[in-house]
Each structure stands twice: as C-alpha cells, then as structure tokens.
Design an enzyme around this catalytic site. Structure first.
Site, short mmCIF file in Angstrom:
data_model
loop_
_atom_site.label_atom_id
_atom_site.label_comp_id
_atom_site.label_asym_id
_atom_site.label_seq_id
_atom_site.Cartn_x
_atom_site.Cartn_y
_atom_site.Cartn_z
N ASN A 86 0.84 -1.20 0.00
CA ASN A 86 0.00 0.00 0.00
C ASN A 86 0.87 1.26 0.00
O ASN A 86 1.88 1.32 0.72
CB ASN A 86 -0.90 0.00 1.24
CG ASN A 86 -1.83 -1.20 1.28
OD1 ASN A 86 -2.30 -1.65 0.24
ND2 ASN A 86 -2.09 -1.72 2.46
N HIS A 99 6.72 -1.34 3.27
CA HIS A 99 6.57 -2.75 3.63
C HIS A 99 5.68 -3.44 2.61
O HIS A 99 4.83 -2.83 1.96
CB HIS A 99 5.98 -2.92 5.04
CG HIS A 99 4.67 -2.24 5.23
ND1 HIS A 99 4.56 -0.89 5.48
CD2 HIS A 99 3.41 -2.72 5.21
CE1 HIS A 99 3.29 -0.57 5.60
NE2 HIS A 99 2.56 -1.66 5.43
P1 AMP Z 1 -0.50 -0.89 5.87
O1 AMP Z 1 -1.98 -0.59 5.88
O2 AMP Z 1 -0.05 -1.46 4.57
O3 AMP Z 1 0.32 0.31 6.30
O4 AMP Z 1 -0.31 -2.05 6.92
C1 AMP Z 1 0.29 -1.89 8.16
C2 AMP Z 1 0.30 -3.26 8.82
O5 AMP Z 1 1.18 -3.20 9.92
C3 AMP Z 1 -1.06 -3.70 9.34
O6 AMP Z 1 -1.41 -4.95 8.76
C4 AMP Z 1 -0.84 -3.83 10.84
O7 AMP Z 1 -1.53 -4.92 11.39
C5 AMP Z 1 0.66 -4.02 10.92
N1 AMP Z 1 1.27 -3.61 12.18
C6 AMP Z 1 1.13 -2.41 12.79
N2 AMP Z 1 1.86 -2.38 13.93
C7 AMP Z 1 2.49 -3.58 14.00
C8 AMP Z 1 3.39 -4.17 14.93
N3 AMP Z 1 3.80 -3.51 16.04
N4 AMP Z 1 3.84 -5.41 14.71
C9 AMP Z 1 3.43 -6.09 13.60
N5 AMP Z 1 2.59 -5.60 12.68
C10 AMP Z 1 2.11 -4.36 12.87
#
Ligand code: AMP
Length: 135
Positions: A86, A99
C-alpha cells in the site's frame, strides 16, 4: 524516524516476531493477520512509500518476497499467496514505512478483494494515453 513503529521494530525498541533478517530487510509477523502466516517484509531504512525507496533496494525486495512466500506457504500449508503493498492513505497505507504484505491463501472464501467492473472502452485508451505521457 523515532516515532515510526516499524523503525522501532527494526531497532528492537518494540517487540516483533521475526522470521528473517539481513543487512537491508527484516520480515516479521503482522499483529493483525488477514490469514494465518501473514507477515511483513520491511526495509531497515525508513522510506515512506515505493516512490521514496531506492531502486536497488526495491529490486532486491521481490526476489526476497518470492523466497519468503514459498516458506510461508509451506509453513502454514497454503496453496497461494497475495503480495500487497500500500502507498499512501488513499491506498490504505497505515504505517508510513515501506513494507510488503505476504498473505498466504488456503481458501477462496477468505478473499476480501473487490473484483473489478468491465472497462469503459470509450475511455480506456485516453486513460492509457495519460499514463504513457507521464512515463
Ligand atoms: P498498511 O496498511 O499497509 O500500512 O499495513 C500496516 C500493517 O502493519 C497492518 O497490517 C498492521 O496490522 C501491521 N502492524 C502495525 N503495527 C504492527 C506491529 N507492532 N507489529 C506487527 N505488525 C504491525
């Protein structure tokens, strides 16, 4: 970026369950998994989106995602996977640190992805022209 949650994961200031790391990338389990085995391939460096990340880093990310996805699929017994990345709030990005989501798939019923509508072929060539003229 001291307030970035993924920078804090990279630096070990907040915990993560890591499955892989090297000099440029870490891969850890998503804490809100879409399916069992959902993990995130992240750069050690802070780059908000694909547009900000160096080309050579991005070039190494996809072969690594391929290797990880294979291990994830075998690890959880999946038959397919989605790679989702995203960029920007309008695209659903919540964490502004580059990511790639690796999401294993076992069951088509899990799919929340919206399917497309048939294209309007009176407009499609002009959309393509607008893209070509910006390459
Ligand atoms: P995005 O919407 O592509 O920015 O996705 C961010 C992702 O990061 C989401 O799926 C969250 O569940 C994940 N996320 C946020 N904080 C953490 C964390 N501390 N450890 C692992 N995953 C995380």
């Amino acid at each position: 970026m001291s307030d970035c949650v993924f920078c804090q994961i990279v630096n070990g200031r907040i915990p993560s369950i890591r499955v892989y790391e090297d000099a440029d990338f870490i891969v850890f389990m998503d804490i809100n998994p879409i399916t069992t085995g959902h993990c995130l391939l992240t750069t050690r460096g802070h780059y908000p989106t694909t547009s900000d990340a160096p080309d050579d880093l991005l070039a190494r990310a996809l072969p690594l995602a391929k290797k990880l996805a294979q291990a994830v699929m075998i690890g959880v017994g999946a038959e397919g996977f989605n790679l989702i990345q995203n960029n920007g709030r309008m695209a659903g990005q919540l964490v502004d640190h580059w990511h790639l989501h690796i999401i294993p798939r076992k069951d088509k019923a899990e799919l929340p992805l919206k399917t497309g509508e048939p294209a309007d072929f009176t407009k499609l060539p002009f959309v393509a022209d607008n893209i070509r003229s910006n390459l």
